[in-house]
Design a protein around this motif. Structure first.
Motif, PDB file in Angstrom:
ATOM      1  N   PRO A 153      -4.342  15.678   2.306  1.00 28.00           N
ATOM      2  CA  PRO A 153      -5.455  16.026   1.428  1.00 28.00           C
ATOM      3  C   PRO A 153      -6.262  14.772   1.083  1.00 28.00           C
ATOM      4  N   GLY A 154      -7.560  14.912   1.068  1.00 29.30           N
ATOM      5  CA  GLY A 154      -8.413  13.772   0.752  1.00 29.30           C
ATOM      6  C   GLY A 154      -8.928  13.028   1.958  1.00 29.30           C
ATOM      7  N   GLY A 155      -8.444  13.383   3.164  1.00 29.22           N
ATOM      8  CA  GLY A 155      -8.951  12.715   4.357  1.00 29.22           C
ATOM      9  C   GLY A 155      -7.950  12.729   5.491  1.00 29.22           C
ATOM     10  N   VAL A 156      -8.446  12.942   6.701  1.00 29.42           N
ATOM     11  CA  VAL A 156      -7.598  12.932   7.889  1.00 29.42           C
ATOM     12  C   VAL A 156      -7.565  11.514   8.452  1.00 29.42           C
ATOM     13  N   GLY A 157      -6.365  11.000   8.681  1.00 24.48           N
ATOM     14  CA  GLY A 157      -6.216   9.654   9.221  1.00 24.48           C
ATOM     15  C   GLY A 157      -5.536   8.726   8.237  1.00 24.48           C
ATOM     16  N   THR A 158      -4.816   7.763   8.768  1.00 26.64           N
ATOM     17  CA  THR A 158      -4.044   6.843   7.934  1.00 26.64           C
ATOM     18  C   THR A 158      -4.943   6.002   7.037  1.00 26.64           C
ATOM     19  N   LYS A 159      -6.085   5.560   7.541  1.00 25.04           N
ATOM     20  CA  LYS A 159      -6.984   4.729   6.745  1.00 25.04           C
ATOM     21  C   LYS A 159      -7.473   5.475   5.506  1.00 25.04           C
ATOM     22  N   GLN A 160      -7.919   6.708   5.689  1.00 22.30           N
ATOM     23  CA  GLN A 160      -8.411   7.502   4.566  1.00 22.30           C
ATOM     24  C   GLN A 160      -7.293   7.807   3.581  1.00 22.30           C
ATOM     25  N   PHE A 161      -6.121   8.080   4.109  1.00 22.78           N
ATOM     26  CA  PHE A 161      -4.946   8.363   3.282  1.00 22.78           C
ATOM     27  C   PHE A 161      -4.613   7.164   2.390  1.00 22.78           C
ATOM     28  N   TRP A 162      -4.560   5.989   2.966  1.00 16.68           N
ATOM     29  CA  TRP A 162      -4.199   4.797   2.197  1.00 16.68           C
ATOM     30  C   TRP A 162      -5.287   4.446   1.184  1.00 16.68           C
ATOM     31  N   GLU A 163      -6.532   4.623   1.554  1.00 17.81           N
ATOM     32  CA  GLU A 163      -7.619   4.351   0.609  1.00 17.81           C
ATOM     33  C   GLU A 163      -7.546   5.282  -0.595  1.00 17.81           C
ATOM     34  N   LEU A 164      -7.261   6.556  -0.360  1.00 17.50           N
ATOM     35  CA  LEU A 164      -7.147   7.496  -1.474  1.00 17.50           C
ATOM     36  C   LEU A 164      -6.022   7.078  -2.419  1.00 17.50           C
ATOM     37  N   LEU A 165      -4.873   6.708  -1.844  1.00 14.51           N
ATOM     38  CA  LEU A 165      -3.729   6.326  -2.676  1.00 14.51           C
ATOM     39  C   LEU A 165      -4.025   5.085  -3.493  1.00 14.51           C
ATOM     40  N   THR A 166      -4.562   4.071  -2.859  1.00 16.28           N
ATOM     41  CA  THR A 166      -4.768   2.817  -3.576  1.00 16.28           C
ATOM     42  C   THR A 166      -5.938   2.898  -4.554  1.00 16.28           C
ATOM     43  N   ASP A 167      -6.853   3.850  -4.325  1.00 12.50           N
ATOM     44  CA  ASP A 167      -7.926   4.085  -5.292  1.00 12.50           C
ATOM     45  C   ASP A 167      -7.447   4.907  -6.483  1.00 12.50           C
ATOM     46  N   GLY A 168      -6.278   5.527  -6.346  1.00 16.65           N
ATOM     47  CA  GLY A 168      -5.768   6.371  -7.414  1.00 16.65           C
ATOM     48  C   GLY A 168      -6.523   7.678  -7.561  1.00 16.65           C
ATOM     49  N   ARG A 169      -7.173   8.128  -6.459  1.00 17.36           N
ATOM     50  CA  ARG A 169      -7.943   9.373  -6.514  1.00 17.36           C
ATOM     51  C   ARG A 169      -7.037  10.582  -6.270  1.00 17.36           C
ATOM     52  N   THR A 170      -7.386  11.704  -6.855  1.00 16.83           N
ATOM     53  CA  THR A 170      -6.622  12.927  -6.638  1.00 16.83           C
ATOM     54  C   THR A 170      -7.381  13.862  -5.712  1.00 16.83           C
ATOM     55  N   ALA A 171      -6.635  14.595  -4.893  1.00 12.31           N
ATOM     56  CA  ALA A 171      -7.233  15.529  -3.941  1.00 12.31           C
ATOM     57  C   ALA A 171      -6.890  16.973  -4.292  1.00 12.31           C
ATOM     58  N   THR A 172      -6.473  17.211  -5.525  1.00 15.47           N
ATOM     59  CA  THR A 172      -6.131  18.565  -5.950  1.00 15.47           C
ATOM     60  C   THR A 172      -7.387  19.284  -6.443  1.00 15.47           C
ATOM     61  N   ARG A 173      -7.490  20.570  -6.126  1.00 16.52           N
ATOM     62  CA  ARG A 173      -8.686  21.333  -6.461  1.00 16.52           C
ATOM     63  C   ARG A 173      -8.360  22.832  -6.477  1.00 16.52           C
ATOM     64  N   THR A 174      -9.342  23.629  -6.834  1.00 19.06           N
ATOM     65  CA  THR A 174      -9.182  25.077  -6.777  1.00 19.06           C
ATOM     66  C   THR A 174      -9.008  25.512  -5.327  1.00 19.06           C
ATOM     67  N   ILE A 175      -8.094  26.421  -5.089  1.00 13.54           N
ATOM     68  CA  ILE A 175      -7.809  26.884  -3.727  1.00 13.54           C
ATOM     69  C   ILE A 175      -9.056  27.513  -3.114  1.00 13.54           C
ATOM     70  N   SER A 176      -9.375  27.063  -1.890  1.00 14.23           N
ATOM     71  CA  SER A 176     -10.529  27.615  -1.175  1.00 14.23           C
ATOM     72  C   SER A 176     -10.140  28.313   0.123  1.00 14.23           C
ATOM     73  N   LEU A 177      -8.891  28.163   0.548  1.00 13.63           N
ATOM     74  CA  LEU A 177      -8.472  28.731   1.829  1.00 13.63           C
ATOM     75  C   LEU A 177      -8.309  30.246   1.781  1.00 13.63           C
ATOM     76  N   PHE A 178      -8.158  30.801   0.583  1.00 11.80           N
ATOM     77  CA  PHE A 178      -8.092  32.257   0.408  1.00 11.80           C
ATOM     78  C   PHE A 178      -8.463  32.561  -1.041  1.00 11.80           C
ATOM     79  N   ASP A 179      -8.647  33.807  -1.342  1.00 12.73           N
ATOM     80  CA  ASP A 179      -9.012  34.213  -2.695  1.00 12.73           C
ATOM     81  C   ASP A 179      -7.758  34.217  -3.574  1.00 12.73           C
TER      82      ASP A 179
END
Length: 427
Positions: free
Chosen positions: A20-46
């Motif tokens: 969540p927050g990005g595909v790929g190791t670079k995006q993953f590590w940036e999200l973690l070290t930025d302290g950003r959250t990738a949690t949100r309202t479910i969009s994959l189904f109702d």
């Protein structure tokens, strides 16, 4: 450890992540070290009618990630995650697509998953049952891949086809410790000489109505639907359950000797691994943390490492009251006074709990922490639980000198696993 054993110590030389927050190791590590959250309202189904309507979803476009229309049709979402992560790991290792030049009989695959092809199975059930209105299912409407969805090991087979593995190939399904257990199994294949290279990791895509309903029924997930970005709060006094997630991580493991010969970059060495079970309760944990403490102690014993060698703990940190207190007790029990000196954090605060996949994703985060000498934070930790009185690295990442990291996992059924990683820059 003998010289021969030391030369066969498993080394992580390539990492691939879909999170969540990005595909790929670079995006993953940036999200973690930025302290950003990738949690949100479910969009994959109702999810309107559910108690918990939030999750950490992957923004995943299979075509953009290089999967052909035939691969997309054939593979469940979880299998797609695994293949994309495996491709990145192989490229990152420097061995290239298909691990060219390596004897296929010496390549193995070890993949973990808790719920297998849940997404594909539920979608097919809805079609075959006419939206749940028919008890008797009409097989004429089934896709040809339905058998593959029924057999989780087909996900490991997809990864094996991708890298040309003709050695040992397996799928580990031990619930929420499957990701760390599959890494442990892959490391053992390297250590014992059954394979020279192993693609090890885990994948899960559990964000479907049936999974959300199951966790709703036991009230394990957070109902904080109005503020999904702050709903995952491990070790916080006001936490109210975990947040579901999805994703995958696959890593290239090879012997230290092989990595040294080809001048490979090493992220981490897998020096110790152990697992225990509490034989107590399907979902409950004893407050003393004994089983996790025993797994930690055994992993350190295998690594011939004292408690003082642990420089950072990547916690299971699900954000449930019983887990967080159980873990805190386990760290104190296994590490003694060292537990109060070591930074601890939970990346589930940012990417949710992807069930079987999360253990491998956390091992990837631990290896990256060693490589970059940075501890990811525990996001949303604003009011620490007084009973969780260790250094849980709230909100902000921290530069921290590390030579070794402990990563742990805990799962329904009483599963407790621990992995001890050492730095690998100097092979």
């Amino acid at each position: 450890m003998s010289t021969a054993d030391d030369e066969r110590e498993p080394v992580i030389t390539g990492i691939g992540v879909v999170a969540p927050g990005g595909v790929g190791t670079k995006q993953f590590w940036e999200l973690l070290t930025d302290g950003r959250t990738a949690t949100r309202t479910i969009s994959l189904f109702d999810a309107t009618d559910f108690r918990s309507r939030i999750a950490a979803e992957c923004d995943f476009d299979p075509a953009a990630e290089g999967l052909s229309p035939q691969e997309v049709r054939r593979m469940d979402r979880a299998a797609q995650f695994a293949v994309v992560a495996a491709r990145e790991a192989m490229a990152d290792s420097g061995l290239g697509p298909g691990l060219g030049g390596v004897d296929p009989g010496r390549i193995g695959v070890s993949i973990g998953s808790a719920v297998g092809c849940t997404t594909g199975l539920e979608e097919e059930y809805v079609v075959l049952s006419d939206g749940g209105r028919r008890w008797l299912l009409d097989p004429d409407y089934a896709v040809p891949q339905l058998y593959d969805y029924m057999v989780p090991s087909t996900m490991a087979v997809e990864v094996a086809w991708e890298c040309g593995a003709e050695g040992p190939v397996s799928l580990t399904s031990t619930g929420c410790t499957a990701g760390i257990d599959s890494m442990g199994h892959g490391a053992q294949l390297i250590r014992e000489g059954s394979a020279d290279i192993v693609l090890a990791g885990a994948t899960d895509a559990p964000l479907s109505p049936i999974t959300v309903a199951c966790f709703d029924a036991i009230r394990a997930t957070s109902p904080n639907n109005t503020a999904p970005e702050s709903a995952s709060r491990p070790f916080d006094l006001h936490r109210d359950g975990f947040v579901l997630g999805e994703g995958a991580a696959v890593m290239v493991l090879e012997t230290k000797a092989a990595a040294r010969r080809r001048g490979a970059r090493g992220y981490a060495r897998i020096s110790g691994f152990a697992r225990r079970s509490n034989a107590f309760h399907m979902t409950g944990l004893k407050p003393d943390g004994r089983e996790m403490a025993e797994a930690i102690a055994s992993a350190l014993d295998e690594a011939e490492a004292p408690a003082g060698d642990v420089d950072y703990i990547n916690a299971h940190g699900s954000g449930t009251r019983q887990n967080d207190r159980h873990e805190t007790a386990a760290f104190k029990r296994s590490l003694g006074e060292r537990a109060r000196e070591v930074p601890v954090s939970s990346i589930k605060s940012m990417i949710g709990h992807s069930l079987g996949a999360i253990g491998s994703i956390e091992v990837a985060a631990s290896a990256l922490a060693l490589h970059h000498q940075v501890v990811p934070p525990t996001a949303n930790l604003s009011t620490p639980d007084p009973e969780c009185d260790l250094d849980y690295v709230p909100v902000t990442a921290r530069e921290h000198p590390m030579n070794a990291v402990l990563s742990v996992g805990s799962g329904f059924g009483g599963f407790q696993s621990a992995m001890f990683l050492r730095r690998a820059e100097a092979l």
